[in-house]
Design an enzyme around this catalytic site. Structure first.
Site, short mmCIF file in Angstrom:
data_model
loop_
_atom_site.label_atom_id
_atom_site.label_comp_id
_atom_site.label_asym_id
_atom_site.label_seq_id
_atom_site.Cartn_x
_atom_site.Cartn_y
_atom_site.Cartn_z
N SER A 1 -9.99 1.50 2.44
CA SER A 1 -8.92 2.60 1.43
C SER A 1 -7.80 1.55 0.81
CB SER A 1 -8.46 3.61 2.49
OG SER A 1 -7.53 2.80 3.64
N SER B 1 -10.27 -0.79 6.44
CA SER B 1 -9.57 -0.44 5.19
C SER B 1 -8.94 -1.54 4.63
CB SER B 1 -8.68 0.66 5.49
OG SER B 1 -9.25 2.00 5.11
N LYS C 1 0.88 -1.17 0.11
CA LYS C 1 -0.05 0.07 0.17
C LYS C 1 1.02 1.51 -0.08
CE LYS C 1 -3.95 1.89 2.44
NZ LYS C 1 -4.99 1.89 3.47
#
Lengths: 94, 478
Positions: B142, B166, B67
Site C-alpha cells: 500500500s 506494504s 505516507k
C-alpha cells in the site's frame, strides 16, 4: 455459504449501511475469501498456543507523572461539530 | 546528474562540504514534484513549502515524503480515504518529531491504498499512483506513493508502513530499497492503525546506505507506544562492512513453487551466485507453514482492522453524513451512512470480513485458529534462525502488474503478498532491494530476512550485494 442476509447482519454489526445490490456483491467476494481461508482447517492445532503478539511484553507501565496533554480546546478544534467545548452529535435517545 | 536524483548520503556530503544548500536541494525536489506528479500521482497532499522545525539540529535537511497514514500536526492526514476528509491531527507521530528534530524537510503526504488496504495503491480516494518505470502499471502497495516518489526522484527518501508487505512489495515494483523493521523497533505512535500486532513504519530509499541512515533517525523506544521495544539501537551505518564471509543463508524451498514468474526466479538465482562469490554459504531450507500465511493474515489483519477502524464514525472528526430517509435511530443512521459513504469497497470488505471472524459463533473457527497458525509460522522462523544468519527470497512472485488487472479479484490481489506476509506474522525484519529487471524493463526485488532486532545482518547482506551489482544505479526516464 455466506448469504445476502448474513452480509446485511455483518454490515449492521460493522455500522456500514449496504443496500441489496451491495450486499449481493459483498456476499460473493466474502464467500471466495472464506473458501480460501478454509485451508487452515487442514492443520492440527490442538496443542498449539495462540500468538496475539510477537514481543515478550507484559504489563508495560510508565511513571505516573502529570504531563501536558492535548486539552479540550485542541481536541475539539478538529470536531465535525462542536458546542461549548464539546463534540456535538445527533440525538442519541429518542 | 540533478540534485534530486542523488541519494541522501551523497547530498549530506555536498552539504557538509558546503557545495550545496538545503534550500537548493528542496527546490530541485519540488521542481520534480511540480513537473511529474500530475502523471505519477505519488502524493495525496503536496506541501508548497517544506514542513520543518525551526529549532532542529539541521543535520539532515533531506526532503522526505511521509505516507498519508502518519500524523503530521496541523497538516492534512487522510489515509487516502474520504472518511478522513479535512482531518488535520493535533499532534505529530513520534517518527515525524524525530525527523523534524534532525532537520528533515517534509514534502507532503504520499498516496497509499485507502487505510493501507491493498497491494497496488489503486484503492486511494485520490486515484491510483502510477509506476514510474511504466505508467500503465501499478507501483505496488500500500505504500505505492512513497515508493513511486523515491523512484521518480520526487523525494530523496520516504516513510511507509508495512502490515503484510506494504513497504517491501512497492519497493520491489518500483526498483527502490524498502525495509520493514522488526516489530517494536520503530514507534507506531501517530501511525493510524491498520492491524496493531503487525504494523511497522519503515524507510523507502534509493540505496541500502540510505536505508540504514534513515532507520538510525527513526528507531528507538518511545513511551507513547507500549509495544516499542526498550532496547538500545545500534548505529546501522556501521553494519555496512561489505564482509559476508561464512554467513549462512537459507533459501526456503516453499518460495520457489508454482506461481513464481520464471524471470523473477532467474534473477534471484543470479543474486545468490553474486553473494556466494563474496563468501556466503547457501543451503535450501523449509518453512513448512508458508502456504498458510496469506489465509492466517487475512483473518488476523482484518479482525484487528475492523476493531481499529471502529473509531471512524462521524462523531469526532473527518466526514459526517446522514441518510435522506430515517432507517433506525438518528445516531445509528449517522454512523452507518458516514461509513457507507466514507469507506471505499476494499475497506468495507475488510471491515466486514474482520467483523465476521470476530462475531459470536465464528471466533474459535477463524480468529483463534489463525492465532494458533501464526504460532506455527513464527516457530518455522525461530527454528531456521537457530542455524542460519539470514533468509533470502523473492519479494514478490511477479513484477508490477497492470492497473486494473487485479482490481476486481480481491483474492488474486491478496496473493501478490505471498512472500512478504510471513515476516509480519513472525515479527521479523525484512528488506527488499533491486536485483534486476524483466525483459519489459520492470524492476525485480530480492528480499533479505533476519532474526528479530538483527537489521544489521540484513544491511550487511543487502549492502554487499548492492556494492557488487549496478541495479540501484539504473534511473527512471520520464
Amino acid at each position: 455459504m455466506i448469504s445476502k442476509k448474513d452480509v446485511q447482519y455483518i454490515s449492521h454489526l460493522s455500522r456500514i449501511y449496504t443496500d441489496d445490490h451491495e450486499a449481493e456483491a459483498l456476499a460473493k467476494n466474502l464467500e471466495g475469501i472464506l473458501t480460501y481461508i478454509e485451508k487452515l482447517k487442514k492443520l492440527d492445532i490442538k496443542n498449539v498456543k495462540p500468538t496475539s503478539h510477537v514481543l515478550p511484553l507484559k504489563n508495560v507501565f510508565r511513571d505516573d507523572i502529570l504531563k501536558e496533554s492535548l486539552g479540550q480546546k485542541n481536541a475539539t478544534k478538529i470536531a465535525v461539530k462542536s458546542e461549548k467545548g464539546s463534540f456535538k452529535v445527533p440525538q442519541v435517545i429518542e | 546528474m540533478k540534485l534530486n536524483e542523488l541519494t541522501a548520503h551523497e547530498l549530506l556530503d555536498l552539504i557538509k562540504t558546503k557545495k550545496e544548500t538545503a534550500a537548493s536541494i528542496f527546490s530541485a525536489v519540488k521542481r520534480a514534484i511540480d513537473a511529474l506528479d500530475k502523471k505519477i500521482n505519488a502524493y495525496a497532499h503536496i506541501s508548497e513549502k517544506p514542513i520543518e522545525s525551526t529549532d532542529s539540529s539541521k543535520e539532515n535537511p533531506i526532503p522526505i515524503a511521509i505516507k498519508d497514514n502518519i500524523c503530521i500536526k496541523d497538516y492534512l492526514t487522510t489515509c487516502s480515504s474520504h472518511i478522513l476528509e479535512g482531518f488535520k491531527p493535533p499532534y505529530n507521530a513520534t517518527v515525524v518529531n524525530k525527523l523534524l528534530d534532525s532537520g528533515a524537510l517534509i514534502t507532503g503526504h504520499a498516496n497509499m491504498d485507502e487505510f493501507a488496504f491493498g497491494s497496488s495503491t489503486e484503492t486511494s480516494f485520490f486515484g491510483p499512483t502510477r509506476n514510474p518505470w511504466n505508467l500503465e502499471c501499478v507501483p505496488g502497495g500500500s505504500s505505492g506513493g512513497s515508493a513511486a516518489a523515491v523512484a521518480a526522484n520526487e523525494a530523496i527518501w520516504a516513510l511507509g508502513s508495512d502490515t503484510g508487505g506494504s513497504i517491501r512489495q512497492p519497493a520491489s515494483f518500483c526498483g527502490v530499497v524498502g525495509l520493514k523493521p522488526t516489530y517494536g523497533r520503530v514507534s507506531r505512535y501517530g501511525l493510524i492503525a491498520f492491524a496493531s500486532s503487525l504494523d511497522q513504519i519503515g524507510p523507502l530509499t534509493k540505496d541500502v546506505e540510505d536505508s540504514a541512515l534513515l532507520l538510525n533517525l527513526i528507531s528507538g523506544h518511545d513511551e507513547m507506544d507500549s509495544t516499542s521495544a526498550n532496547l538500545s539501537v545500534p548505529d546501522y551505518a556501521k553494519a555496512l562492512t561489505g564482509d559476508i564471509r561464512n554467513l549462512k543463508i537459507g533459501i526456503p524451498k516453499e518460495y520457489f513453487i508454482e506461481g513464481i514468474d520464471p524471470e523473477v526466479k532467474t534473477n534471484i538465482m543470479e543474486a545468490i551466485e553474486v553473494l556466494k562469490k563474496k563468501g556466503a554459504q547457501f543451503k535450501e531450507i523449509s518453512l513448512p507453514h508458508t502456504e498458510y500465511a496469506v489465509a492466517t493474515y487475512y483473518i488476523l489483519a482484518t479482525a484487528e482492522a475492523s476493531s481499529n477502524l471502529a473509531r471512524f464514525d462521524g462523531v469526532e472528526y473527518g466526514l459526517r453524513c446522514h441518510p435522506k430517509e430515517k432507517r433506525r435511530t438518528p445516531i445509528i443512521d449517522m454512523y452507518e451512512e458516514t461509513r457507507r459513504q466514507g469507506f471505499g469497497q476494499e475497506a468495507k470488505r475488510r471491515i466486514m470480513l474482520g467483523t465476521y471472524s470476530l462475531s459470536s459463533g465464528y471466533y474459535d473457527a477463524y480468529y483463534l485458529r489463525a492465532q494458533k497458525v501464526r504460532t506455527l509460522i513464527k516457530n518455522d522462523f525461530d527454528e531456521a534462525f537457530k542455524e542460519f544468519d539470514a533468509i533470502l527470497t523473492p519479494t514478490s512472485p511477479t513484477t508490477a502488474f497492470k492497473i486494473g488487472e487485479k482490481a476486481s479479484d480481491p483474492l488474486s490481489m491478496y496473493l501478490s503478498d505471498i512472500y512478504t506476509i510471513s515476516a509480519n506474522l513472525a515479527g521479523i525484519p525484512a528488506l527488499s532491494l533491486p536485483c534486476g529487471f524483466s525483459k519489459d524493463g520492470l524492476p525485480i526485488g530480492l528480499q533479505v530476512m533476519a532474526k528479530p532486532f538483527d537489521e544489521e545482518m540484513i544491511f550487511r547482506v543487502a549492502h554487499t550485494y548492492e556494492q557488487n551489482t549496478d541495479w540501484h544505479k539504473k534511473k527512471v526516464t520520464l
